[in-house]
Design a protein around this motif. Structure first.
Motif, PDB file in Angstrom:
ATOM      1  N   THR A  67       0.808  -1.228   0.000  1.00 32.29           N
ATOM      2  CA  THR A  67       0.000   0.000   0.000  1.00 32.29           C
ATOM      3  C   THR A  67       0.836   1.270   0.000  1.00 32.29           C
ATOM      4  O   THR A  67       0.317   2.347  -0.237  1.00 32.29           O
ATOM      5  N   PRO A  83      -3.661   5.834   1.190  1.00 31.47           N
ATOM      6  CA  PRO A  83      -5.069   5.408   1.258  1.00 31.47           C
ATOM      7  C   PRO A  83      -5.633   5.092  -0.127  1.00 31.47           C
ATOM      8  O   PRO A  83      -6.403   4.145  -0.278  1.00 31.47           O
ATOM      9  N   LYS A  84      -5.225   5.851  -1.118  1.00 32.60           N
ATOM     10  CA  LYS A  84      -5.716   5.563  -2.476  1.00 32.60           C
ATOM     11  C   LYS A  84      -5.254   4.185  -2.919  1.00 32.60           C
ATOM     12  O   LYS A  84      -6.004   3.429  -3.526  1.00 32.60           O
ATOM     13  N   ILE A 115      -4.540   1.744  -0.988  1.00 41.49           N
ATOM     14  CA  ILE A 115      -5.265   0.729  -0.220  1.00 41.49           C
ATOM     15  C   ILE A 115      -6.610   0.465  -0.880  1.00 41.49           C
ATOM     16  O   ILE A 115      -6.989  -0.683  -1.113  1.00 41.49           O
ATOM     17  N   ALA A 116      -7.310   1.534  -1.196  1.00 47.87           N
ATOM     18  CA  ALA A 116      -8.619   1.380  -1.827  1.00 47.87           C
ATOM     19  C   ALA A 116      -8.482   0.591  -3.124  1.00 47.87           C
ATOM     20  O   ALA A 116      -9.281  -0.298  -3.426  1.00 47.87           O
ATOM     21  N   GLU A 138      -6.147   2.822   8.956  1.00 45.83           N
ATOM     22  CA  GLU A 138      -7.408   3.155   8.305  1.00 45.83           C
ATOM     23  C   GLU A 138      -8.306   1.947   8.067  1.00 45.83           C
ATOM     24  O   GLU A 138      -8.618   1.579   6.948  1.00 45.83           O
ATOM     25  N   ASP A 180     -15.355  -2.409   2.294  1.00 45.49           N
ATOM     26  CA  ASP A 180     -15.835  -3.069   1.095  1.00 45.49           C
ATOM     27  C   ASP A 180     -15.651  -4.579   1.187  1.00 45.49           C
ATOM     28  O   ASP A 180     -16.499  -5.356   0.748  1.00 45.49           O
ATOM     29  N   LEU A 192     -11.098   1.573   5.417  1.00 48.81           N
ATOM     30  CA  LEU A 192     -10.832   1.341   4.000  1.00 48.81           C
ATOM     31  C   LEU A 192     -11.128  -0.095   3.584  1.00 48.81           C
ATOM     32  O   LEU A 192     -11.204  -0.407   2.406  1.00 48.81           O
TER      33      LEU A 192
END
Lengths: 349, 349
Positions: A96, A100-101, A103-104, A126, A132, A129
């Motif tokens: 990652t 965060p991007k 990770i998403a 986080e 989902d 994240l």
DNA sequence: ATGAAAGCGCTAACAC
DNA sequence: GTGTTAGCGCTTTCAT
């Protein structure tokens, strides 16, 4: 070349080929041999995509790590791959890089490939994240993140044990001013390590100077910066415990630069006990957190969740203990820094 | 939840959903919006397995490395993943741990998952093990392995450049007895590095003592063993070049153990220039071979091969140059070891 | 014990 | 521009 080709050449139906490959017992030994021969001849390998499409099982586990370039993680990946291979699972690893991007995106990639479970080795970053994944009821295993939930296992690290050993070891060497370089405090695990340090100090009757709690970032550069700060303190600590080994390596590096000798002038303890630790100069005393164990636990957590028909009601909690590995980076506190009454005596009162 | 569910809710056919997702221009903006809305609502992600099954394209590249726990490789993996993600490719990484069985298994796993191409970063190990990949006409890219062939690219490393710089640098510091700790000589690349060393020495008129060619194994332990040997030589070398940085780290470690000071008593040069090199004590002078560049070249080699309709007639050859990065692990040769006439003069004659 | 056939989730060729 | 439909390669009923 597909299963049809094999069937044609072996003069059987594709069903028989499928059964043969999957070891369904009803196939006549004679036919089975014939089919296998053709398979070998052709060098036929079944198409995994088709298999998982129909079976609904991808035989892929995801593995999300924070940073593959941090030597701590490759050992976990290797361990994970080793067990995965034994169990005929494929592994989809993503790094990652603390973004965060990313990770998403990782999560998305995992879902698209229909992984059967995901091990999340980011030490508490986080958590949201991963929602989902959760909402899809995909089995998950975290390190050090809250209480386990249905389908979500947790590997809790017993930081206290190893860190207490380190603090007591330093105290026994007459250190009183001990600093702690933490990781980024947004990480739950970094927080937990710092807390364990503070508790261990208090437990033994040693004061924690708030200035001596330095927030690092788990990188070598962070260690370098932190040491610079430490050297500027009016009352320098005589020992430093780092939240991970990379930080400690940075500290060593900068100590060399500044002419501070380890362990004579400064005692140093790392955390993780990566393989590299023993090759440092001097060999680094560190708190071991077995990467192989983590990998093994994580994989097994996922596997047992997948094999269960009904999900475990509350997930499972695994515990990994940490412990001090003594090497050469710690020594008696410099004479000038010791009080008349040694700490050991104090704590023995 | 499948494409049908989306189609049902958006009140369109599955074909329209498919077209929308794939950005086929014929879809009415109005319908497209409707479909996208449902997709978002549902959190629908297309099933990659089904997609590749029908399209015949898996969008997976394989990446085979020798040892993920050697810090050289994670940088490559990270670089590879970065570009892969940008290009919407997935990456299936396997670590062979130098085991032919594991290599064979890796190859099998790659074929079963129907990878579109494989980057083989094992630096010339057992090429024959990849025949299965070749015979299936899967695009391949090797590092440093023979001339490129149809569908097979090769990244040739220009070892000579960096190694020559290192030898000349040491010569300029009046070193004459320079040892070379090689990697396992079964590896083509290890061989090539050693050869480059010998040639560079000869070129400059320096004798290579065959005893000073020590076969290591590219690990820290190998470096430790090699240094022990070196210290037992009657005429000790005053400088050592290592075939990779891990070896050099082992050498540093053992030097510390034996009280040999680097660089005062022994000059040391590594190879690879892994990130760690600059954090060693002292910071390690090393020959840089950019891991990011390798990753980039390897990925692009695969990608361009896959995008081509007709395979390139002879594969493509890429070249990566190496170069010396000066840090603090080299110094003037000890006075006693220098001859009256300096090497530099000699080579200038 | 074996084969025929349905269908996993999707794309693409073909109709309209 | 959109829908219908035929597979992609496989597993798994359901017959026989």
């Amino acid at each position: 070349m597909s299963i049809h080709e094999v069937a044609r050449r072996a003069k059987v139906s594709i069903a028989t080929v499928s059964r043969t490959i999957n070891g369904v017992s009803t196939v006549t030994p004679q036919l089975s041999r014939r089919v296998w021969r053709v398979i070998e001849e052709l060098g036929y390998y079944p198409n995994t995509q088709a298999r998982s499409l129909v079976s609904g099982r991808s035989r892929i586990f995801g593995l999300i790590v924070s940073e593959i370039t941090n030597p701590f993680f490759p050992e976990i990946i290797q361990g994970f791959e080793d067990i995965a291979v034994q169990n005929n699972y494929e592994i989809l690893t993503t790094s990652t890089v603390h973004d965060p991007k990313r990770i998403a995106l990782s999560v998305r990639r995992m879902i698209e490939r229909r992984v059967e479970g995901v091990a999340i080795v980011t030490f508490g970053m986080e958590e949201a994240l991963f929602d989902d994944l959760k909402s899809r009821k995909i089995p998950l295993v975290f390190i050090d993140v809250g209480p386990p939930l249905p389908r979500i296992s947790n590997i809790r690290i017993d930081y206290q044990h190893g860190i207490r050993e380190a603090v007591q070891h330093l105290a026994a060497l007459c250190h009183e001013r001990i600093a702690f370089i933490s990781g980024p405090l947004i990480l739950k695990s970094a927080m937990a390590r710092q807390r364990a340090f503070i508790e261990s100090m208090e437990e033994i009757g040693l004061a924690v100077d708030p200035n001596h709690l330095i927030e690092g970032d788990h990188t070598m550069e962070g260690g370098i910066k932190a040491l610079k700060k430490i050297l500027n303190f009016p009352k320098r600590p005589t020992a430093v415990i780092c939240s991970n080994d990379m930080t400690a390596i940075g500290v060593m590096r900068q100590s060399y630069e500044e002419g501070v000798h380890i362990p004579r002038d400064l005692s140093l303890v790392g955390f993780d006990d990566i393989r590299l630790a023993q090759f440092m100069i001097p060999p680094l005393t560190s708190i071991k957190m077995s990467q192989t164990e983590i990998a093994r636990m994580a994989f097994n957590a996922l596997l047992s969740e997948v094999q269960r028909d009904i999900p475990s009601p509350d997930g499972t909690e695994y515990v990994l203990r940490t412990s001090l590995v003594l090497r050469d980076s710690t020594a008696m506190a410099p004479a000038g820094a010791r009080k008349k009454v040694s700490v050991l005596k104090k704590s023995a009162e």
